[in-house]
Scaffold this motif. Structure first.
Motif, PDB file in Angstrom:
ATOM      1  N   SER A 277       0.924  -1.196   0.065  1.00 19.38           N
ATOM      2  CA  SER A 277       0.093  -0.028   0.006  1.00 19.38           C
ATOM      3  C   SER A 277       0.764   1.180  -0.120  1.00 19.38           C
ATOM      4  N   PRO A 278       0.342   2.116  -0.896  1.00 19.20           N
ATOM      5  CA  PRO A 278       1.271   3.541  -0.848  1.00 19.20           C
ATOM      6  C   PRO A 278       0.961   4.236   0.518  1.00 19.20           C
ATOM      7  N   TYR A 279       0.085   3.777   1.192  1.00 17.24           N
ATOM      8  CA  TYR A 279      -0.338   4.625   2.454  1.00 17.24           C
ATOM      9  C   TYR A 279       0.828   4.156   3.425  1.00 17.24           C
ATOM     10  N   ASN A 280       1.209   2.961   3.559  1.00 14.47           N
ATOM     11  CA  ASN A 280       2.042   2.392   4.330  1.00 14.47           C
ATOM     12  C   ASN A 280       3.372   1.591   3.626  1.00 14.47           C
ATOM     13  N   PRO A 281       4.202   2.297   2.741  1.00 15.02           N
ATOM     14  CA  PRO A 281       5.122   1.678   2.151  1.00 15.02           C
ATOM     15  C   PRO A 281       6.071   0.746   3.250  1.00 15.02           C
ATOM     16  N   PRO A 282       6.796  -0.062   2.274  1.00 10.42           N
ATOM     17  CA  PRO A 282       7.861  -0.925   3.341  1.00 10.42           C
ATOM     18  C   PRO A 282       9.039   0.043   3.468  1.00 10.42           C
ATOM     19  N   ALA A 283       9.746  -0.176   4.398  1.00 10.75           N
ATOM     20  CA  ALA A 283      11.186   0.216   4.617  1.00 10.75           C
ATOM     21  C   ALA A 283      12.112  -0.238   3.636  1.00 10.75           C
ATOM     22  N   GLY A 284      13.075   0.408   3.212  1.00  6.76           N
ATOM     23  CA  GLY A 284      14.168   0.380   2.479  1.00  6.76           C
ATOM     24  C   GLY A 284      13.688   0.206   1.163  1.00  6.76           C
ATOM     25  N   CYS A 285      13.937  -0.795   0.214  1.00  2.00           N
ATOM     26  CA  CYS A 285      13.609  -0.926  -1.304  1.00  2.00           C
ATOM     27  C   CYS A 285      12.042  -0.911  -1.451  1.00  2.00           C
ATOM     28  N   PRO A 286      11.339  -0.433  -2.384  1.00  3.60           N
ATOM     29  CA  PRO A 286       9.920  -0.711  -2.336  1.00  3.60           C
ATOM     30  C   PRO A 286       9.410  -2.013  -3.084  1.00  3.60           C
ATOM     31  N   PHE A 287      10.628  -2.513  -3.612  1.00  4.45           N
ATOM     32  CA  PHE A 287      10.127  -3.871  -4.134  1.00  4.45           C
ATOM     33  C   PHE A 287      10.575  -5.234  -3.351  1.00  4.45           C
ATOM     34  N   VAL A 288      10.988  -4.717  -2.145  1.00  2.00           N
ATOM     35  CA  VAL A 288      11.478  -5.820  -1.114  1.00  2.00           C
ATOM     36  C   VAL A 288      10.608  -6.885  -0.792  1.00  2.00           C
ATOM     37  N   THR A 289       9.272  -6.455  -0.876  1.00  2.00           N
ATOM     38  CA  THR A 289       8.343  -7.807  -0.556  1.00  2.00           C
ATOM     39  C   THR A 289       8.049  -8.875  -1.782  1.00  2.00           C
ATOM     40  N   ARG A 290       8.560  -8.423  -2.937  1.00  2.00           N
ATOM     41  CA  ARG A 290       8.200  -9.263  -3.928  1.00  2.00           C
ATOM     42  C   ARG A 290       9.743  -9.557  -4.832  1.00  2.00           C
ATOM     43  N   CYS A 291      10.542  -9.152  -4.529  1.00  2.00           N
ATOM     44  CA  CYS A 291      11.794  -9.443  -5.184  1.00  2.00           C
ATOM     45  C   CYS A 291      12.505 -10.700  -4.920  1.00  2.00           C
ATOM     46  N   PRO A 292      12.873 -11.596  -6.074  1.00  2.72           N
ATOM     47  CA  PRO A 292      13.323 -12.735  -5.864  1.00  2.72           C
ATOM     48  C   PRO A 292      14.846 -12.659  -5.565  1.00  2.72           C
ATOM     49  N   LEU A 293      15.527 -11.503  -5.658  1.00  2.00           N
ATOM     50  CA  LEU A 293      16.984 -11.144  -5.415  1.00  2.00           C
ATOM     51  C   LEU A 293      17.043 -10.735  -3.952  1.00  2.00           C
ATOM     52  N   VAL A 294      16.040 -10.383  -3.091  1.00  2.00           N
ATOM     53  CA  VAL A 294      16.152  -9.747  -1.850  1.00  2.00           C
ATOM     54  C   VAL A 294      17.396 -10.080  -0.705  1.00  2.00           C
ATOM     55  N   MET A 295      17.747  -9.108  -0.327  1.00  2.00           N
ATOM     56  CA  MET A 295      19.151  -9.408   0.655  1.00  2.00           C
ATOM     57  C   MET A 295      18.656  -8.557   1.837  1.00  2.00           C
ATOM     58  N   ASP A 296      19.380  -9.086   3.137  1.00  2.00           N
ATOM     59  CA  ASP A 296      19.220  -8.175   3.994  1.00  2.00           C
ATOM     60  C   ASP A 296      19.149  -6.725   4.141  1.00  2.00           C
TER      61      ASP A 296
END
Length: 327
Positions: A277-296
């Motif tokens: 939700s753009p009302y409550n975006p995630p911290a860090g990278c915006p794509f972090v919740t769906r990215c297959p290459l996500v790192m800490d």
């Protein structure tokens, strides 16, 4: 030469609640977007629904007020101008809306609709208005007898042609085309796209073309900005986008395109999860919740939009560091 320069543009919509309607939060629609558009270029903006691309287009034309940032059009900062001072700009920049059914006044005939904008901006002398309208309709492939008809008497493709005619009526230099074919039948989409390409060449237009279809962008545009949750995550030329795309979100959009050759086989890759939700975006990278290459690191820090090659910028921690002098 640069016609449009956008610097750290932000648009947040306040959310109000409670008895006193106080601001209780904000919808982060556009977040720190920066880019340039040279004269004569067609720049594409692509992303899923809700990524902020249409909001960006409207903010660029001051149809919506920016929260912060700069919009410089032909060396003039539009964010510093009053509504009265913006009037000369209105005849230099126009928009073609997504839905022609809702963007055309159903109570006005085609002639009355075009006459209104032509006279307001004093495009031609009064005695030449009718002839100018006839020529304008011819440019967009509409018959002269369309002048006396109302929008509901036309098909969807014809209504979009009228929307294009209205935008062209003031002889603009810059047009924002906000998903101009997404509401049309597939059989009509190519006709409208070809019309826009022809008009661009004939009138030396600069275009900002907004779409959710990366295949259309790759065919129609010179360069593309890929947006996700209000951020630009990649910018690259469209010449060989299939080969050059680096960001995992851009690659996912390309993988979702239909296959031209039915004999071609490839693995179907589907992004997991929903757009946050753009009302409550995630911290860090915006794509972090769906990215297959996500790192800490992706959960903690927003990756900068760094130059990877001439004209190619990417925001991703998972890629190799940029070469010296490219960042």
């Amino acid at each position: 030469m640069t016609l449009l320069e956008v610097d750290n543009l932000v648009k947040h919509f306040p959310v109000r609640g409670g008895l006193l309607s106080r601001v209780v939060g904000r919808v982060h629609a556009v977040n720190g977007v920066s880019f340039q558009v040279p004269r004569g270029e067609t720049l594409g903006i692509v992303g899923e629904s809700g990524c902020g691309k249409s909001t960006l287009g409207k903010v660029l034309l001051r149809l919506l007020e920016p929260t912060s940032g700069r919009i410089v059009f032909d060396q003039q900062d539009l964010t510093q101008l009053s509504y009265r001072q913006l009037r000369p700009f209105r005849s230099r920049a126009q928009i073609v809306f997504q839905d022609p059914n809702s963007s055309l006044n159903p109570r006005l005939t085609v002639a009355a609709m075009l006459r209104e904008v032509i006279r307001f901006h004093r495009i031609v002398p009064l005695g030449q208005t009718d002839e100018y309208i006839r020529q304008l309709l011819g440019k967009v492939g509409m018959p002269a007898d369309a002048q006396g008809k109302y929008p509901h008497e036309f098909s969807g493709g014809q209504r979009q042609r009228l929307g294009i005619a209205r935008a062209l009526a003031v002889k603009p230099e810059f047009i924002v085309a906000d998903e101009p074919v997404s509401a049309l039948d597939v059989s009509i989409q190519a006709q409208v796209l070809n019309l826009l390409m022809d008009l661009k060449e004939e009138f030396s237009l600069t275009l900002l073309f907004i779409s959710h279809d990366l295949k259309v962008i790759a065919h129609f545009c010179d360069r593309v900005l890929v947006m996700y949750l209000g951020y630009v995550v990649e910018e690259l030329p469209c010449l060989d986008i299939q080969r050059d795309a680096r960001h995992p979100y851009t690659q996912a959009l390309l993988a979702a395109n239909p296959i031209n050759d039915p004999d071609e086989r490839r693995e179907l890759r589907v992004l997991e999860g929903e757009v946050p939700s753009p009302y409550n975006p995630p911290a860090g990278c915006p794509f972090v919740t769906r990215c297959p290459l996500v790192m800490d690191r992706c959960h903690q820090e927003m990756p900068p939009l760094e130059t990877r090659a001439p004209g190619h910028r990417v925001a991703c921690w998972a890629l190799d560091p940029p070469r010296p002098g490219m960042g």
